[in-house]
Design a protein around this motif. Structure first.
Motif, PDB file in Angstrom:
ATOM      1  N   ALA A   1      10.248  14.233  -0.813  1.00 49.23           N
ATOM      2  CA  ALA A   1      10.839  14.929  -1.949  1.00 49.23           C
ATOM      3  C   ALA A   1      10.479  16.415  -1.829  1.00 49.23           C
ATOM      4  CB  ALA A   1      10.312  14.342  -3.254  1.00 49.23           C
ATOM      5  N   ARG A   2      10.940  17.217  -2.759  1.00 45.44           N
ATOM      6  CA  ARG A   2      10.697  18.657  -2.651  1.00 45.44           C
ATOM      7  C   ARG A   2       9.220  18.995  -2.812  1.00 45.44           C
ATOM      8  NH1 ARG A   2      11.600  23.691  -6.016  1.00 45.44           N
ATOM      9  NH2 ARG A   2      11.902  25.249  -4.386  1.00 45.44           N
ATOM     10  N   ASN A   3       8.529  18.302  -3.711  1.00 48.94           N
ATOM     11  CA  ASN A   3       7.137  18.638  -4.006  1.00 48.94           C
ATOM     12  C   ASN A   3       6.127  17.612  -3.502  1.00 48.94           C
ATOM     13  OD1 ASN A   3       7.806  21.019  -5.369  1.00 48.94           O
ATOM     14  ND2 ASN A   3       8.209  19.886  -7.251  1.00 48.94           N
ATOM     15  N   CYS A   4       6.601  16.515  -2.930  1.00 50.58           N
ATOM     16  CA  CYS A   4       5.661  15.475  -2.521  1.00 50.58           C
ATOM     17  C   CYS A   4       6.252  14.601  -1.423  1.00 50.58           C
ATOM     18  CB  CYS A   4       5.261  14.612  -3.712  1.00 50.58           C
ATOM     19  SG  CYS A   4       6.619  13.634  -4.394  1.00 50.58           S
ATOM     20  N   THR A   5       5.379  13.794  -0.874  1.00 48.85           N
ATOM     21  CA  THR A   5       5.754  12.799   0.127  1.00 48.85           C
ATOM     22  C   THR A   5       5.134  11.475  -0.289  1.00 48.85           C
ATOM     23  OG1 THR A   5       5.727  14.464   1.862  1.00 48.85           O
ATOM     24  CG2 THR A   5       5.614  12.195   2.558  1.00 48.85           C
ATOM     25  N   LEU A   6       5.884  10.397  -0.117  1.00 52.18           N
ATOM     26  CA  LEU A   6       5.395   9.064  -0.430  1.00 52.18           C
ATOM     27  C   LEU A   6       5.661   8.173   0.767  1.00 52.18           C
ATOM     28  CD1 LEU A   6       4.346   6.922  -2.521  1.00 52.18           C
ATOM     29  CD2 LEU A   6       6.752   6.535  -3.067  1.00 52.18           C
ATOM     30  N   SER A   7       4.656   7.426   1.152  1.00 53.37           N
ATOM     31  CA  SER A   7       4.784   6.477   2.256  1.00 53.37           C
ATOM     32  C   SER A   7       4.403   5.097   1.736  1.00 53.37           C
ATOM     33  CB  SER A   7       3.856   6.885   3.401  1.00 53.37           C
ATOM     34  OG  SER A   7       3.867   5.922   4.408  1.00 53.37           O
ATOM     35  N   LEU A   8       5.330   4.154   1.857  1.00 52.13           N
ATOM     36  CA  LEU A   8       5.096   2.777   1.414  1.00 52.13           C
ATOM     37  C   LEU A   8       5.004   1.868   2.624  1.00 52.13           C
ATOM     38  CD1 LEU A   8       7.721   2.465  -1.452  1.00 52.13           C
ATOM     39  CD2 LEU A   8       5.269   2.780  -1.691  1.00 52.13           C
TER      40      LEU A   8
ATOM     41  N   VAL B   1       5.724  12.070  -7.557  1.00 50.86           N
ATOM     42  CA  VAL B   1       5.349  10.798  -6.938  1.00 50.86           C
ATOM     43  C   VAL B   1       6.039   9.641  -7.665  1.00 50.86           C
ATOM     44  CG1 VAL B   1       3.441   9.230  -6.418  1.00 50.86           C
ATOM     45  CG2 VAL B   1       3.185  11.683  -6.020  1.00 50.86           C
ATOM     46  N   ALA B   2       6.093   9.694  -8.988  1.00 49.45           N
ATOM     47  CA  ALA B   2       6.797   8.650  -9.747  1.00 49.45           C
ATOM     48  C   ALA B   2       8.274   8.636  -9.374  1.00 49.45           C
ATOM     49  CB  ALA B   2       6.616   8.875 -11.241  1.00 49.45           C
ATOM     50  N   GLY B   3       8.866   9.819  -9.237  1.00 48.37           N
ATOM     51  CA  GLY B   3      10.269   9.913  -8.816  1.00 48.37           C
ATOM     52  C   GLY B   3      10.477   9.395  -7.400  1.00 48.37           C
ATOM     53  N   ALA B   4       9.513   9.624  -6.537  1.00 50.04           N
ATOM     54  CA  ALA B   4       9.606   9.139  -5.160  1.00 50.04           C
ATOM     55  C   ALA B   4       9.580   7.611  -5.127  1.00 50.04           C
ATOM     56  CB  ALA B   4       8.479   9.719  -4.316  1.00 50.04           C
ATOM     57  N   PHE B   5       8.795   6.995  -5.996  1.00 50.49           N
ATOM     58  CA  PHE B   5       8.806   5.528  -6.089  1.00 50.49           C
ATOM     59  C   PHE B   5      10.188   5.041  -6.523  1.00 50.49           C
ATOM     60  CE2 PHE B   5       4.119   5.281  -6.037  1.00 50.49           C
ATOM     61  CZ  PHE B   5       3.956   4.117  -5.308  1.00 50.49           C
TER      62      PHE B   5
ATOM     63  N   ARG C   1       0.863  -1.180   0.000  1.00 47.14           N
ATOM     64  CA  ARG C   1       0.000   0.000   0.000  1.00 47.14           C
ATOM     65  C   ARG C   1       0.896   1.226   0.000  1.00 47.14           C
ATOM     66  NH1 ARG C   1      -2.100   0.742   6.198  1.00 47.14           N
ATOM     67  NH2 ARG C   1      -0.147   0.097   7.136  1.00 47.14           N
ATOM     68  N   ALA C   2       0.360   2.309  -0.497  1.00 41.98           N
ATOM     69  CA  ALA C   2       1.124   3.551  -0.551  1.00 41.98           C
ATOM     70  C   ALA C   2       0.177   4.728  -0.380  1.00 41.98           C
ATOM     71  CB  ALA C   2       1.869   3.669  -1.874  1.00 41.98           C
ATOM     72  N   SER C   3       0.703   5.760   0.223  1.00 42.33           N
ATOM     73  CA  SER C   3      -0.001   7.032   0.350  1.00 42.33           C
ATOM     74  C   SER C   3       0.927   8.097  -0.187  1.00 42.33           C
ATOM     75  CB  SER C   3      -0.341   7.343   1.807  1.00 42.33           C
ATOM     76  OG  SER C   3      -1.235   6.393   2.315  1.00 42.33           O
ATOM     77  N   SER C   4       0.377   9.015  -0.960  1.00 47.99           N
ATOM     78  CA  SER C   4       1.195  10.097  -1.501  1.00 47.99           C
ATOM     79  C   SER C   4       0.455  11.412  -1.324  1.00 47.99           C
ATOM     80  CB  SER C   4       1.508   9.844  -2.976  1.00 47.99           C
ATOM     81  OG  SER C   4       0.309   9.745  -3.707  1.00 47.99           O
TER      82      SER C   4
END
Length: 178
Positions: free
Chosen positions: A112-119, A91-95, A73-76
């Motif tokens: 990341a600078r513009n987003c956050t991703l949690s896996l 988000v693609a870069g964070a993956f 699961r992931a939240s972005s």
């Protein structure tokens, strides 16, 4: 769907690095084997989540793919003021960053600078994998005891009804004195 609390969002925004190319990460734990179902589901998730995040009203999304135990699961979340195309790219870069920084990791957080991703991976269903045969046997014995108690109660009721009917029959018989 879980939403990011506004105060947490500000903390994450403050924690994000100021340089556009830099990303901070935290590999929390859990690993999967290469070329398995979990990895395939993670790739499916990485293909879908950037577009879902960019298309959502608040530029955030949460999703799981597959079935447990191979269900990542992931939240972005993209930050305020980011265009939808920049959000999807972030988000693609964070993956990709998660795959590079935490190889075969099931749990990671990327800022990341513009987003956050949690896996993460979905936890085991409650009790699954921790129930022993003795636990199941104990539960079965409890249900069996309840069943026997109910059966005893029904038999007792029938015995009392028959006894009552028998008593009424004997009490209503005419006696020889009359």
């Amino acid at each position: 769907m879980h939403h990011l609390h506004p105060l947490l969002f500000l903390v994450l925004l403050a924690a994000s690095p100021p340089v556009a190319t830099a990303a901070t990460f935290d590999c929390v734990g859990g690993v999967y084997k290469a070329n398995n179902t979990y990895e395939a589901n993670l790739r499916r998730l990485a293909a879908v989540l950037p577009a879902e995040t960019a298309a959502s009203k608040g530029l955030h999304a949460s999703r799981g793919v597959g079935y447990w135990p191979n269900r990542p699961r992931a939240s972005s979340q993209c930050y305020w003021g980011v265009s939808s195309s920049s959000c999807a790219a972030c988000v693609a870069g964070a993956f990709r960053e998660a795959e590079r920084a935490c190889p075969y990791g099931k749990k990671a957080v990327i800022f990341a600078r513009n987003c956050t991703l949690s896996l993460a991976d979905f936890p085991r269903p409650l009790g699954f994998g921790t129930i022993s045969w003795f636990d199941l046997l104990g539960a079965g014995l409890v249900f069996q005891a309840i069943g026997f108690a109910w059966l005893f109660f029904l038999l007792l009721q029938e015995w009392r009804d028959k006894r009552r009917a028998s008593m009424m029959r004997y009490s209503s018989l005419p006696s020889g004195d009359q």
